[in-house]
Design a protein around this motif. Structure first.
Motif, mmCIF file in Angstrom:
data_model
loop_
_atom_site.group_PDB
_atom_site.id
_atom_site.type_symbol
_atom_site.label_atom_id
_atom_site.label_comp_id
_atom_site.label_asym_id
_atom_site.label_seq_id
_atom_site.Cartn_x
_atom_site.Cartn_y
_atom_site.Cartn_z
ATOM 1 N N PRO A 121 0.830 -1.201 0.000
ATOM 2 C CA PRO A 121 0.000 0.000 0.000
ATOM 3 C C PRO A 121 0.867 1.254 0.000
ATOM 4 N N MET A 122 0.635 2.131 -0.977
ATOM 5 C CA MET A 122 1.442 3.347 -1.122
ATOM 6 C C MET A 122 0.585 4.401 -1.800
ATOM 7 N N THR A 123 0.873 5.666 -1.521
ATOM 8 C CA THR A 123 0.215 6.724 -2.278
ATOM 9 C C THR A 123 0.706 6.677 -3.723
ATOM 10 N N THR A 124 -0.039 7.307 -4.612
ATOM 11 C CA THR A 124 0.355 7.300 -6.027
ATOM 12 C C THR A 124 1.728 7.943 -6.248
ATOM 13 N N PRO A 125 2.018 9.123 -5.679
ATOM 14 C CA PRO A 125 3.370 9.679 -5.864
ATOM 15 C C PRO A 125 4.462 8.768 -5.302
ATOM 16 N N GLU A 126 4.194 8.098 -4.178
ATOM 17 C CA GLU A 126 5.176 7.162 -3.625
ATOM 18 C C GLU A 126 5.429 6.012 -4.590
ATOM 19 N N GLN A 127 4.379 5.530 -5.248
ATOM 20 C CA GLN A 127 4.542 4.449 -6.218
ATOM 21 C C GLN A 127 5.419 4.888 -7.390
ATOM 22 N N GLU A 133 12.877 4.027 -8.842
ATOM 23 C CA GLU A 133 14.043 3.573 -8.083
ATOM 24 C C GLU A 133 14.123 2.047 -7.982
ATOM 25 N N HIS A 134 13.300 1.333 -8.775
ATOM 26 C CA HIS A 134 13.327 -0.132 -8.841
ATOM 27 C C HIS A 134 12.982 -0.792 -7.505
ATOM 28 N N ARG A 135 12.185 -0.112 -6.676
ATOM 29 C CA ARG A 135 11.712 -0.711 -5.437
ATOM 30 C C ARG A 135 10.318 -1.293 -5.602
ATOM 31 N N LEU A 136 9.745 -1.148 -6.789
ATOM 32 C CA LEU A 136 8.406 -1.614 -7.095
ATOM 33 C C LEU A 136 8.386 -2.050 -8.552
ATOM 34 N N ASP A 137 7.569 -3.051 -8.864
ATOM 35 C CA ASP A 137 7.490 -3.547 -10.244
ATOM 36 C C ASP A 137 6.259 -3.024 -10.979
ATOM 37 N N LEU A 138 5.164 -2.897 -10.259
ATOM 38 C CA LEU A 138 3.921 -2.379 -10.825
ATOM 39 C C LEU A 138 3.253 -1.489 -9.788
ATOM 40 N N GLY A 139 2.481 -0.522 -10.257
ATOM 41 C CA GLY A 139 1.717 0.321 -9.350
ATOM 42 C C GLY A 139 0.335 0.568 -9.905
ATOM 43 N N LEU A 140 -0.633 0.766 -9.023
ATOM 44 C CA LEU A 140 -2.000 1.098 -9.422
ATOM 45 C C LEU A 140 -2.406 2.333 -8.640
ATOM 46 N N GLY A 141 -2.579 3.448 -9.352
ATOM 47 C CA GLY A 141 -2.788 4.710 -8.658
ATOM 48 C C GLY A 141 -3.869 5.559 -9.282
ATOM 49 N N TRP A 142 -4.204 6.639 -8.563
ATOM 50 C CA TRP A 142 -5.224 7.580 -9.003
ATOM 51 C C TRP A 142 -4.587 8.753 -9.733
ATOM 52 N N THR A 143 -4.996 8.948 -10.976
ATOM 53 C CA THR A 143 -4.602 10.104 -11.781
ATOM 54 C C THR A 143 -3.095 10.366 -11.692
ATOM 55 N N PRO A 144 -2.276 9.363 -12.034
ATOM 56 C CA PRO A 144 -0.825 9.564 -11.905
ATOM 57 C C PRO A 144 -0.254 10.401 -13.043
ATOM 58 N N ASP A 145 0.813 11.121 -12.748
ATOM 59 C CA ASP A 145 1.595 11.822 -13.765
ATOM 60 C C ASP A 145 2.864 10.996 -13.950
ATOM 61 N N VAL A 146 2.819 10.013 -14.853
ATOM 62 C CA VAL A 146 3.903 9.033 -14.923
ATOM 63 C C VAL A 146 5.194 9.626 -15.474
ATOM 64 N N GLY A 147 5.103 10.577 -16.380
ATOM 65 C CA GLY A 147 6.313 11.211 -16.891
ATOM 66 C C GLY A 147 7.177 10.255 -17.701
ATOM 67 N N ALA A 148 8.398 10.699 -17.990
ATOM 68 C CA ALA A 148 9.325 9.916 -18.797
ATOM 69 C C ALA A 148 9.807 8.699 -18.008
ATOM 70 N N GLY A 149 10.008 7.599 -18.731
ATOM 71 C CA GLY A 149 10.559 6.403 -18.114
ATOM 72 C C GLY A 149 9.529 5.421 -17.614
ATOM 73 N N LEU A 150 8.254 5.825 -17.550
ATOM 74 C CA LEU A 150 7.196 4.934 -17.086
ATOM 75 C C LEU A 150 6.115 4.804 -18.152
ATOM 76 N N SER A 151 5.499 3.639 -18.196
ATOM 77 C CA SER A 151 4.346 3.409 -19.066
ATOM 78 C C SER A 151 3.118 3.216 -18.185
ATOM 79 N N ARG A 191 -3.964 17.351 -0.514
ATOM 80 C CA ARG A 191 -3.026 17.688 -1.580
ATOM 81 C C ARG A 191 -1.655 17.088 -1.309
ATOM 82 N N ALA A 192 -1.280 16.979 -0.029
ATOM 83 C CA ALA A 192 0.020 16.410 0.320
ATOM 84 C C ALA A 192 0.116 14.936 -0.048
ATOM 85 N N VAL A 193 -1.007 14.225 -0.109
ATOM 86 C CA VAL A 193 -1.021 12.797 -0.442
ATOM 87 C C VAL A 193 -0.885 12.598 -1.942
ATOM 88 N N ASN A 194 -1.625 13.370 -2.731
ATOM 89 C CA ASN A 194 -1.580 13.254 -4.187
ATOM 90 C C ASN A 194 -1.954 14.606 -4.789
#
Length: 302
Positions: A121-127, A133-151, A191-194
């Motif tokens: 369990p993690m907030t979307t920005p934490e995911q 940083e390769h500490r997670l393989d997949l994430g499921l989040g709300w309205t993420p801004d994935v940016g470069a390097g993520l699909s 806002r601090a969470v996401n």
């Protein structure tokens, strides 16, 4: 410089106390102090300012700490990978934000019995940070801004709904005009969470003509409900959270069309195009296309 020294520095920086850091690491305080001093001598300056009453990071310590954390995280990740390979197991670490875990782990994971899934369990920005940083393989989040390097894969688009006490004047409506929320006390995700999620919710309400009055920022619907039951606030949430929080005395109402909405997305590193990650992504995509992740009906049939 040794990995052990970096771990000691991180512990002291987080505890701001050599004794507590030693207790956490199950070593003596003398050992922690000596290893930190050795590292400081190698670096050419102190990482911590020490007095009889407090320990604080120096300017050099503040600069050094993020790099030390990255090195330690990378070493732990390498160790995890090696251990999983040695066991011959296919393990995948999956993060999930509030209200998103049950359907993912109840519907998708059982379809891939060859995988050992570790939920986190993690907030979307934490995911997003953990994926990068390769500490997670997949994430499921709300309205993420994935940016470069993520699909990412759009899993569901959920309309915003309102949680009200059943005796509230608006509870008799089948669907609420968003403008009816103007000046009323609202409870929303912090806002601090996401930040992106919070701003999207508020921005869409404003676009719909709502004069927004945020009474309190609360991270999950179950913690909003006491305020709703007391009549102190209206909770802004989504159908999946409402369905999981069918509580006596609370009713949920849709907003009139076109309804504001938020997106749920599955995220992974762009380079992880095969193997276990691709297998689980494929299962989620099939379930999505079959309608398994469509927003559920609101409790009470509203």
């Amino acid at each position: 410089m040794e990995l052990r020294q970096l771990e000691y520095v991180l512990a002291v920086a987080e505890e701001l106390h050599f004794g507590r850091a030693a207790a956490r690491l199950h070593v003596t305080q003398q050992s922690v102090s000596e290893q930190v001093r050795r590292l400081e001598r190698e670096l050419g300056g102190p990482l911590f300012a020490r007095t009889s009453r407090r320990v604080s990071l120096t300017t050099a310590g503040e600069a050094f700490l993020p790099e030390a954390r990255r090195v330690v995280d990378a070493a732990r990740h390498a160790l995890d990978v090696g251990r999983r390979a040695a066991r011959g197991a296919t393990e995948i670490r999956v993060g999930y934000a509030d209200d998103l875990g049950p359907r993912l782990f109840g519907l998708a994971v059982p379809r891939v019995p060859s995988l050992t899934v570790t939920p986190r369990p993690m907030t979307t920005p934490e995911q997003i940070a953990a994926l990068s940083e390769h500490r997670l393989d997949l994430g499921l989040g709300w309205t993420p801004d994935v940016g470069a390097g993520l699909s990412s894969l759009l899993v569901a688009r959920e309309p915003l709904v309102v949680a009200l006490a059943e005796g509230h004047p608006l509870a008799g409506e089948t669907a609420l005009d968003p403008a009816d929320l103007s000046h009323r006390p609202l409870a929303v995700v912090p806002r601090a969470v996401n930040p992106l999620l919070h701003d999207r919710i508020i921005g869409q309400l404003v676009t719909c003509g709502v004069t927004v009055n945020v009474h309190q920022e609360i991270p999950s619907l179950d913690r909003m409900l006491p305020l709703v039951l007391a009549g102190s606030a209206l909770g802004i949430t989504v159908p999946s959270a409402a369905a999981a929080n069918a509580v006596a005395g609370v009713v949920y109402r849709h907003l009139s069309e076109p309804s504001p909405y938020i997106d749920c997305r599955l995220m992974w590193r762009a380079g992880d195009a095969g193997g276990a990650v691709a297998e689980l992504v494929g299962v989620v995509r099939e379930l999505r296309d079959s309608g398994a992740f469509l927003p559920p009906d609101l409790p009470g049939g509203a």
